[in-house]
Design an enzyme around this catalytic site. Sequence first.
Site, PDB file in Angstrom:
ATOM      1  N   GLY A  20     -12.824  20.569  31.732  1.00  0.00           N
ATOM      2  CA  GLY A  20     -13.702  21.535  31.458  1.00  0.00           C
ATOM      3  C   GLY A  20     -13.317  22.937  31.719  1.00  0.00           C
ATOM      4  O   GLY A  20     -12.200  23.134  32.176  1.00  0.00           O
ATOM      5  N   LEU A  24     -11.248  19.996  36.416  1.00  0.00           N
ATOM      6  CA  LEU A  24     -10.863  18.882  35.812  1.00  0.00           C
ATOM      7  C   LEU A  24     -11.594  17.677  36.317  1.00  0.00           C
ATOM      8  O   LEU A  24     -11.871  17.583  37.354  1.00  0.00           O
ATOM      9  CB  LEU A  24      -9.213  18.559  35.993  1.00  0.00           C
ATOM     10  CG  LEU A  24      -8.226  19.177  35.018  1.00  0.00           C
ATOM     11  CD1 LEU A  24      -8.407  20.870  34.943  1.00  0.00           C
ATOM     12  CD2 LEU A  24      -6.823  18.937  35.428  1.00  0.00           C
ATOM     13  N   GLY A 120     -17.403  21.195  20.441  1.00  0.00           N
ATOM     14  CA  GLY A 120     -16.525  20.771  21.618  1.00  0.00           C
ATOM     15  C   GLY A 120     -16.422  19.336  21.750  1.00  0.00           C
ATOM     16  O   GLY A 120     -17.606  18.466  21.789  1.00  0.00           O
ATOM     17  N   ASP A 122     -16.108  17.645  24.322  1.00  0.00           N
ATOM     18  CA  ASP A 122     -17.034  17.275  25.410  1.00  0.00           C
ATOM     19  C   ASP A 122     -18.390  16.922  25.136  1.00  0.00           C
ATOM     20  O   ASP A 122     -19.099  16.064  25.673  1.00  0.00           O
ATOM     21  CB  ASP A 122     -16.976  18.251  26.787  1.00  0.00           C
ATOM     22  CG  ASP A 122     -17.308  19.736  26.305  1.00  0.00           C
ATOM     23  OD1 ASP A 122     -17.474  20.053  25.145  1.00  0.00           O
ATOM     24  OD2 ASP A 122     -18.048  20.597  27.235  1.00  0.00           O
ATOM     25  N   ASP A 142     -25.943  19.674  29.096  1.00  0.00           N
ATOM     26  CA  ASP A 142     -24.793  19.819  30.032  1.00  0.00           C
ATOM     27  C   ASP A 142     -24.659  21.117  30.738  1.00  0.00           C
ATOM     28  O   ASP A 142     -24.504  22.375  30.331  1.00  0.00           O
ATOM     29  CB  ASP A 142     -23.520  19.834  29.085  1.00  0.00           C
ATOM     30  CG  ASP A 142     -22.300  19.530  30.150  1.00  0.00           C
ATOM     31  OD1 ASP A 142     -22.378  19.965  31.266  1.00  0.00           O
ATOM     32  OD2 ASP A 142     -21.131  19.256  29.411  1.00  0.00           O
ATOM     33  N   THR A 199     -32.106  43.025  46.063  1.00  0.00           N
ATOM     34  CA  THR A 199     -31.291  42.866  44.837  1.00  0.00           C
ATOM     35  C   THR A 199     -30.943  41.284  44.701  1.00  0.00           C
ATOM     36  O   THR A 199     -31.016  40.773  43.670  1.00  0.00           O
ATOM     37  CB  THR A 199     -30.120  43.499  44.972  1.00  0.00           C
ATOM     38  OG1 THR A 199     -30.434  44.923  45.282  1.00  0.00           O
ATOM     39  CG2 THR A 199     -29.031  43.518  43.997  1.00  0.00           C
TER      40      THR A 199
HETATM   41  N1  ADP Z   1     -17.063  21.982  43.708  1.00  0.00           N
HETATM   42  C1  ADP Z   1     -17.464  22.821  42.516  1.00  0.00           C
HETATM   43  N2  ADP Z   1     -16.500  23.289  42.013  1.00  0.00           N
HETATM   44  C2  ADP Z   1     -17.066  23.838  40.900  1.00  0.00           C
HETATM   45  N3  ADP Z   1     -17.970  24.409  40.313  1.00  0.00           N
HETATM   46  C3  ADP Z   1     -19.108  23.668  41.127  1.00  0.00           C
HETATM   47  C4  ADP Z   1     -18.903  22.689  42.191  1.00  0.00           C
HETATM   48  N4  ADP Z   1     -20.329  22.133  42.644  1.00  0.00           N
HETATM   49  C5  ADP Z   1     -21.018  22.634  41.800  1.00  0.00           C
HETATM   50  N5  ADP Z   1     -20.565  23.440  40.645  1.00  0.00           N
HETATM   51  C6  ADP Z   1     -20.966  24.002  39.639  1.00  0.00           C
HETATM   52  O1  ADP Z   1     -20.818  23.562  38.351  1.00  0.00           O
HETATM   53  C7  ADP Z   1     -20.571  24.264  37.442  1.00  0.00           C
HETATM   54  C8  ADP Z   1     -19.737  23.934  36.601  1.00  0.00           C
HETATM   55  O2  ADP Z   1     -19.859  22.603  36.507  1.00  0.00           O
HETATM   56  P1  ADP Z   1     -18.826  21.689  35.597  1.00  0.00           P
HETATM   57  O3  ADP Z   1     -19.428  20.548  35.025  1.00  0.00           O
HETATM   58  O4  ADP Z   1     -17.928  21.048  36.823  1.00  0.00           O
HETATM   59  O5  ADP Z   1     -17.985  22.361  34.615  1.00  0.00           O
HETATM   60  P2  ADP Z   1     -16.745  22.159  33.495  1.00  0.00           P
HETATM   61  O6  ADP Z   1     -17.021  20.770  33.026  1.00  0.00           O
HETATM   62  O7  ADP Z   1     -17.474  23.242  32.556  1.00  0.00           O
HETATM   63  O8  ADP Z   1     -15.513  22.353  34.043  1.00  0.00           O
HETATM   64  C9  ADP Z   1     -20.356  25.513  37.840  1.00  0.00           C
HETATM   65  O9  ADP Z   1     -21.539  26.376  37.347  1.00  0.00           O
HETATM   66  C10 ADP Z   1     -20.885  25.335  39.430  1.00  0.00           C
HETATM   67  O10 ADP Z   1     -21.974  26.321  39.808  1.00  0.00           O
HETATM   68  C1  PAZ Z   2     -19.398  24.993  24.890  1.00  0.00           C
HETATM   69  C2  PAZ Z   2     -18.271  24.473  25.786  1.00  0.00           C
HETATM   70  C3  PAZ Z   2     -17.489  25.984  26.018  1.00  0.00           C
HETATM   71  C4  PAZ Z   2     -18.522  24.096  26.880  1.00  0.00           C
HETATM   72  O1  PAZ Z   2     -17.710  23.870  27.935  1.00  0.00           O
HETATM   73  P1  PAZ Z   2     -17.881  23.515  29.375  1.00  0.00           P
HETATM   74  O2  PAZ Z   2     -18.854  24.392  29.739  1.00  0.00           O
HETATM   75  O3  PAZ Z   2     -18.438  22.021  29.594  1.00  0.00           O
HETATM   76  O4  PAZ Z   2     -16.422  23.654  30.121  1.00  0.00           O
HETATM   77  C5  PAZ Z   2     -17.392  23.744  24.964  1.00  0.00           C
HETATM   78  O5  PAZ Z   2     -17.843  22.698  24.601  1.00  0.00           O
HETATM   79  C6  PAZ Z   2     -16.490  24.352  23.702  1.00  0.00           C
HETATM   80  O6  PAZ Z   2     -15.706  25.263  23.868  1.00  0.00           O
HETATM   81  N1  PAZ Z   2     -17.165  24.181  22.660  1.00  0.00           N
HETATM   82  C7  PAZ Z   2     -16.796  24.653  21.133  1.00  0.00           C
HETATM   83  C8  PAZ Z   2     -17.779  25.314  20.616  1.00  0.00           C
HETATM   84  C9  PAZ Z   2     -18.883  24.493  20.080  1.00  0.00           C
HETATM   85  O7  PAZ Z   2     -19.041  23.153  20.726  1.00  0.00           O
HETATM   86  O8  PAZ Z   2     -19.685  24.659  19.060  1.00  0.00           O
HETATM   87  K     K Z   3     -18.329  19.784  30.270  1.00  0.00           K
END
Ligand code: ADP
Ligand code: PAZ
Ligand code: K
Length: 274
Positions: A20, A24, A120, A122, A142, A199
């Site tokens: 992501g 990872l 994506g 994912d 998600d 703020t």
């Molecule tokens: N240990 C952590 N490290 C990073 N992000 C975290 C963690 N715990 C919670 N989060 C939250 O998770 C979000 C990222 O979600 P995640 O599903 O891990 O992302 P991605 O799949 O996009 O890498 C961030 O906005 C953050 O607020």
């Molecule tokens: C929307 C996303 C950035 C989400 O990624 P994530 O937040 O899970 O890391 C990813 O699914 C992506 O790059 N999608 C491509 C554009 C689309 O799904 O239309």
């Molecule tokens: K994801």
Amino acid sequence: MKPQRRRGHRENIWLALEIGNSRLHWALFTGQTLSDTWDTDPFSEYITQQLAQCQTFNDLPPEIFPPSRRRKVGEKNSPHPPIFLASVVPQQTALWETHPHVRVITLEQIPLLNMYPTLGIDRALALWGAGKTWGFPMLVIDAGTALTFTGADAKKSLVGGAILPGLGLQFSSLGEKTGQLPHLETEISSLPPRFALNTTEAIQSGIIYTLLAGIKDFVTAWEQLFPESKIVIKGGDRILLLNYLQIQFPEIAAHLIMEPNLIFWGMREIITDH
Ligand SMILES: Nc1ncnc2c1ncn2[C@@H]1O[C@H](COP(=O)(O)OP(=O)(O)O)[C@@H](O)[C@H]1O
Ligand SMILES: CC(C)(COP(=O)(O)O)[C@@H](O)C(=O)NCCC(=O)O
Ligand SMILES: [K+]
């Protein structure tokens, strides 16, 4: 593509890796059974090069495969398991795709209808995993780096979705792109007053109340189209958002199923035999 059974060591072990935009996400499977999950930070080129030299499970660097998890894998010299990779970060994908044990999952492998080419992976995997687990129609929320809605109808055809900055990104963009707003932590210990007099709480209020209202609005619109649909929420901010939805819009929260491993269910569906 299917993980092979090999005589003489624990059967059918494979690793799932979802890359992501924040981190990872890893899973260890034995055949159909998910036995462990963990998250790591993105890797440097150095670590992925090291990885390409690995011959056995035991050679995997501790940054990838924490020592505490090794006992689940069996003998020390078990052959290196396949790593099935789904990534939405092209720079990270490039570090992995030459690795001899890595198999990159692509959209063509996912049987959802009506996908568009830049969807994506994912989102597609999570929707497929959720639909195969709870049935279609299905909407997946998600709450990751980006917050996404992705839905399919009863024919397993993608209806579409939406993408907006996730909770962490909303805080960091305000902190980075303004002259005098602080970069706040994503954790919000309690719901702030909506009309705030400082703020910190003003930022928290703006972000959290619009996110919750936005989720409510998308869920309501989806349920008008597909009243019988299940809705599942995943991602790093799922707990925080679901907790505050329970306070703010309990009737909406009651409809949501929380499941962090949707992408791994999706991968299991497409790469293992049933
Ligand atoms: N240990 C952590 N490290 C990073 N992000 C975290 C963690 N715990 C919670 N989060 C939250 O998770 C979000 C990222 O979600 P995640 O599903 O891990 O992302 P991605 O799949 O996009 O890498 C961030 O906005 C953050 O607020
Ligand atoms: C929307 C996303 C950035 C989400 O990624 P994530 O937040 O899970 O890391 C990813 O699914 C992506 O790059 N999608 C491509 C554009 C689309 O799904 O239309
Ligand atoms: K994801």
